[in-house]
Design a protein around this motif. Structure first.
Motif, short mmCIF file in Angstrom:
data_model
loop_
_atom_site.label_atom_id
_atom_site.label_comp_id
_atom_site.label_asym_id
_atom_site.label_seq_id
_atom_site.Cartn_x
_atom_site.Cartn_y
_atom_site.Cartn_z
N ASN A 5 0.80 -1.22 0.00
CA ASN A 5 0.00 0.00 0.00
C ASN A 5 0.84 1.28 0.00
N SER A 6 2.14 1.17 0.10
CA SER A 6 3.02 2.35 0.01
C SER A 6 3.07 2.80 -1.44
N LYS A 7 2.72 4.03 -1.68
CA LYS A 7 2.70 4.57 -3.04
C LYS A 7 4.01 5.28 -3.35
N TYR A 8 4.62 4.87 -4.44
CA TYR A 8 5.84 5.47 -4.94
C TYR A 8 5.68 5.72 -6.43
N PRO A 9 6.55 6.56 -7.01
CA PRO A 9 6.47 6.76 -8.47
C PRO A 9 6.64 5.43 -9.21
N ASP A 10 6.14 5.37 -10.41
CA ASP A 10 6.17 4.14 -11.21
C ASP A 10 7.59 3.63 -11.46
#
Length: 137
Positions: A5-10
């Motif tokens: 669930n940690s959002k990082y750049p693609d």
């Protein structure tokens, strides 16, 4: 689930391996970090109407190196923080974060993988850190 669930750049790898030692309550995280080549290098883009073209201004290599260093430390701190925050049953006393990078070895031209950082953070000590004001390094 926490790390998923940690959002990082693609362009950041979202891969990790976890190992939990129930006897010592230690969580070992082998985490894939982005390589320096993954970071954006363009500072700005301007449109020159007289030439009907765009011009790019690049970030300096020293700026990129400092940014990369800071990003890696921030990822390590964020990962440790998120794991401790999710541990509501206190099943983790210590987290070992190992940061791994896939890169092309410029000396050989071959793909390589190296552990470039390793941090052990005890629960009580880590949770006493004010992450909003701390220097990540």
């Amino acid at each position: 689930m926490v790390l998923t669930n940690s959002k990082y750049p693609d362009y950041f790898p979202q891969q990790w391996d976890l190992d939990y030692n129930a006897e010592n309550l230690i969580l070992i995280v082998d985490y894939s970090l982005p390589d320096i080549e993954s970071l954006p290098t363009i500072k700005e883009v301007k449109y020159v109407a007289s030439k009907d073209e765009f011009t790019e201004t690049k970030l300096s290599s020293s700026f990129i190196n400092n940014l990369y260093d800071s990003v890696l430390y921030q990822i390590a701190l964020r990962t440790i923080h998120e794991l401790y925050e999710a541990d509501v049953v206190n099943a983790i006393n210590s987290i070992v974060f190992n940061g791994w990078v896939d890169f092309v070895d410029k000396a050989t031209g071959k793909n390589a993988n190296a552990c470039i950082m390793s941090i052990q953070a005890l629960r009580e000590e880590f949770l006493n850190i004010n992450l909003e004001k701390v220097e990540p390094k």
